[in-house]
Motif scaffolding. Structure first.
Motif, mmCIF file in Angstrom:
data_model
loop_
_atom_site.group_PDB
_atom_site.id
_atom_site.type_symbol
_atom_site.label_atom_id
_atom_site.label_comp_id
_atom_site.label_asym_id
_atom_site.label_seq_id
_atom_site.Cartn_x
_atom_site.Cartn_y
_atom_site.Cartn_z
ATOM 1 N N GLU A 86 -15.745 14.993 -10.111
ATOM 2 C CA GLU A 86 -14.719 13.993 -10.402
ATOM 3 C C GLU A 86 -13.623 14.580 -11.287
ATOM 4 N N CYS A 118 -19.908 20.018 -2.356
ATOM 5 C CA CYS A 118 -19.113 18.792 -2.486
ATOM 6 C C CYS A 118 -18.618 18.348 -1.107
ATOM 7 N N HIS A 120 -16.787 15.905 -0.314
ATOM 8 C CA HIS A 120 -15.410 15.411 -0.346
ATOM 9 C C HIS A 120 -14.419 16.521 -0.009
ATOM 10 N N SER A 123 -14.925 17.698 3.858
ATOM 11 C CA SER A 123 -14.980 16.645 4.871
ATOM 12 C C SER A 123 -13.603 16.321 5.436
ATOM 13 N N ARG A 124 -12.558 16.998 4.946
ATOM 14 C CA ARG A 124 -11.205 16.740 5.438
ATOM 15 C C ARG A 124 -10.731 17.920 6.274
#
Length: 577
Positions: A86, A118, A120, A123-124
């Motif tokens: 984060e 991670c 996040h 995942s793009r």
């Protein structure tokens, strides 16, 4: 072991067999077995291998000790990985790209492991930037949802990127953020058969691209969670348009949803957090149909933002009064026409409904400032309510967590009486909600002198008098007589007022206005009796009064009899002129 490890192990074993003690180690110079040159060369190789092994072991032990030191004594290693992620994403404005990720992975093993694990980050998949083999490997290795991004015009054909997409399990394709153009048309073909698991959809069709306007949403599949469409339409009766959290549609100009379509979408999405409908045409908006009456309230307890900008009045007058939301933090309502906002009850056609007022109160109550502007133009009376004027807007396309708060609304009223009803409703409800504003900006503009200006001035002044926590008051009124009237109403109220701003007026007498200011200061801040410090002032001292330059000169020439010091109070601010 590897071949090189076998060689080193054999060399070490051979050396230790011959020279296992310190006494024996001195025999290298006299050992007869090393008489020949090949024997000496062989032993040199043995010693080199031993040195290499020792260095490797020292490096390994040193690295392990540093890692242990970091794990046990470095604060960053004491953070849970999810917290560290984060922090990392916040430091990069939630836009961590793959290049940044690889850079972070070189810092330490802890950073490497954190970034590598991670989802996040991995995942793009941006099909515009030619995904690297390493990136695709990470995306295939880590399970979980994948977001496909195509947010700009590519400089190459998408064949290679589509080939990479084909290697992913289609059930992982959960989000699509896509700028639709002729060069990215292949994505439409790809997702035509692979959108059943899409839950986040943001599509922006270029205005110059006219060959396709409809996204073919599968009839069966998961319900959409976030929907953001620009110049793109959908089958609006699809069952997948329920359970939405975000509904954003703009500038469709083709197959727009009807009022009943919108009502069904809203009524089936109680978890909606943001609604944004902008730039609608009104050709396809049907009028009320008795057989399809829309009367049931829309309960949206989690709604945070509602924006209806340049939409037909029938949408606003039909849907907005039905919305029930105690948590709305941002409200923007701007109809295409200048029709009054109508309530549900036919007997109250000239005033906003209680439901609309509830939304207004919910949005205003969390703000410390509010601008109210009443404008009469070409026979139309309008009221602007604005707070958080200095709000910094972020680009919101594909951004599901838009942080807007405040209010920006334009209400059209037909008479001064309806204006009075609006102010009375706002005043009573805000007072009941214990609203504590710090600053008010009150403005009143006229194009023709056909309105009861004294009544409107009184409405604005009485609104300010209701809230004693105000410390700054900004007034912009049409004439000097309006200012004088407002100052007479305000002289005994707003006890904490420390800053008063008055803008230039284009009508009335300068002398009249100056006398009105003097009378206000003398009555509100009378001189203290000499030698009587026990006399206490019932209102806060005015720290600054900002007036146009000509008013400042009048006050300097004849400062009123008051307890205030002219040098401490009077200021001329060119910016307000």
């Amino acid at each position: 072991m590897s071949p090189i490890q076998d060689i080193v192990a054999f060399a070490v074993r051979t050396y230790l067999e011959h020279y296992s003690t310190s006494e024996q180690s001195t025999l290298l110079a006299t050992d007869t077995s090393l008489a020949t040159e090949p024997a000496k060369d062989s032993m040199v190789d043995v010693l080199k291998n031993l040195q290499s092994l020792v260095n490797e072991e020292m490096t390994k032990q040193s690295t392990d000790l540093k890692r242990r030191r970091n794990r046990e004594h470095s604060r960053i290693y004491q953070l849970p990985q999810e917290v560290f992620v984060e922090i990392m994403l916040a430091a990069t404005s939630f836009a961590l790209n793959i290049t940044d990720a690889f850079t972070l992975m070189r810092v330490s093993k802890y950073w490497f492991d954190t970034v590598a694990q991670c989802p996040h980050i991995w995942s793009r998949l941006n099909v515009v930037t030619r995904p690297q083999p390493g990136v695709m490997t990470m995306m295939r290795t880590l399970r979980g949802p994948v977001e496909v991004q195509c947010d700009e015009e590519p400089e190459f054909v998408l064949d290679g990127s589509l080939a990479d997409l084909f290697t992913l399990d289609p059930t992982r394709l959960r989000a699509l953020v896509w700028k639709w153009s002729s060069r990215t048309e292949e994505l439409h073909s790809f997702f035509r058969e692979r959108n059943s698991n899409i839950v986040d959809l943001a599509v922006d069709r270029l205005a110059t691209f006219s060959s396709q306007r409809r996204f073919d949403l599968s009839t069966e599949g998961l319900c959409l969670r976030h929907l953001d469409l620009r110049r793109v339409t959908l089958p609006w009766t699809s069952p997948r348009l329920s359970q939405l959290q975000t509904l954003s549609i703009e500038d469709l100009q083709y197959e727009e949803p009807s009022i009943h379509d919108l009502y069904l979408i809203l009524s089936s999405s109680p978890a909606l957090r943001r609604i944004r409908i902008q730039h609608f045409g009104d050709a396809n908006q049907e009028q009320h149909d008795a057989s399809r009456a829309i009367t049931q309230p829309l309960f949206l307890p989690e709604l945070r933002s509602l924006r209806l900008d340049w939409v037909p009045s029938i949408i606003i007058n039909t849907l907005v009064p039905l919305i029930r939301s105690p948590s709305c933090q941002y409200l923007e309502v701007r109809p295409q026409s200048r029709e009054p906002v109508e309530p549900l009850e036919p007997s109250k056609r000239l005033e906003p409904s209680d439901a609309i007022l509830d939304l207004l109160i919910s949005s205003i109550n969390g703000q410390s400032t509010l601008d109210i502007m009443v404008e009469e133009k070409q026979g139309y009376l309008s009221v602007f309510l604005i707070s958080s004027r200095s709000l910094r807007r972020r680009g919101t396309w594909g951004d599901w967590d838009d942080p807007e708060t405040g209010i920006s609304i334009k209400l059209f009223t037909s008479t001064v009486e309806s204006l009075r009803n609006l102010f009375e409703g706002l005043t009573s409800r805000l007072h009941a909600a214990r609203w504590k504003p710090e600053a008010l900006d009150l403005s009143f503009y006229l194009s023709e002198d056909t309105l009861d200006t004294e009544t409107v001035t009184a409405l604005l002044s009485n609104f300010a008098l209701t809230f004693p926590t105000i410390t700054r008051l900004d007034l912009s009124l049409p004439s000097s007589s309006n200012y004088c009237y407002a100052l007479r109403l305000l002289e005994d109220g707003i006890p904490d007022l420390t800053s008063l701003i008055m803008h230039r007026t284009h009508a009335g007498s300068r002398k009249e206005w100056a006398n009105g200011i003097k009378a206000f200061l003398e009555r509100r801040y009378p001189p203290r009796p000499q030698g009587d410090p026990s006399v206490r002032q019932t209102v806060s001292r005015l720290a600054k009064i900002y007036v146009p330059m000509e008013m400042g000169e009048c006050l300097r020439q004849e400062w009123p009899a008051t307890s205030l010091s002219m040098g401490d109070v009077l200021s001329n601010i060119e910016a307000i002129l």
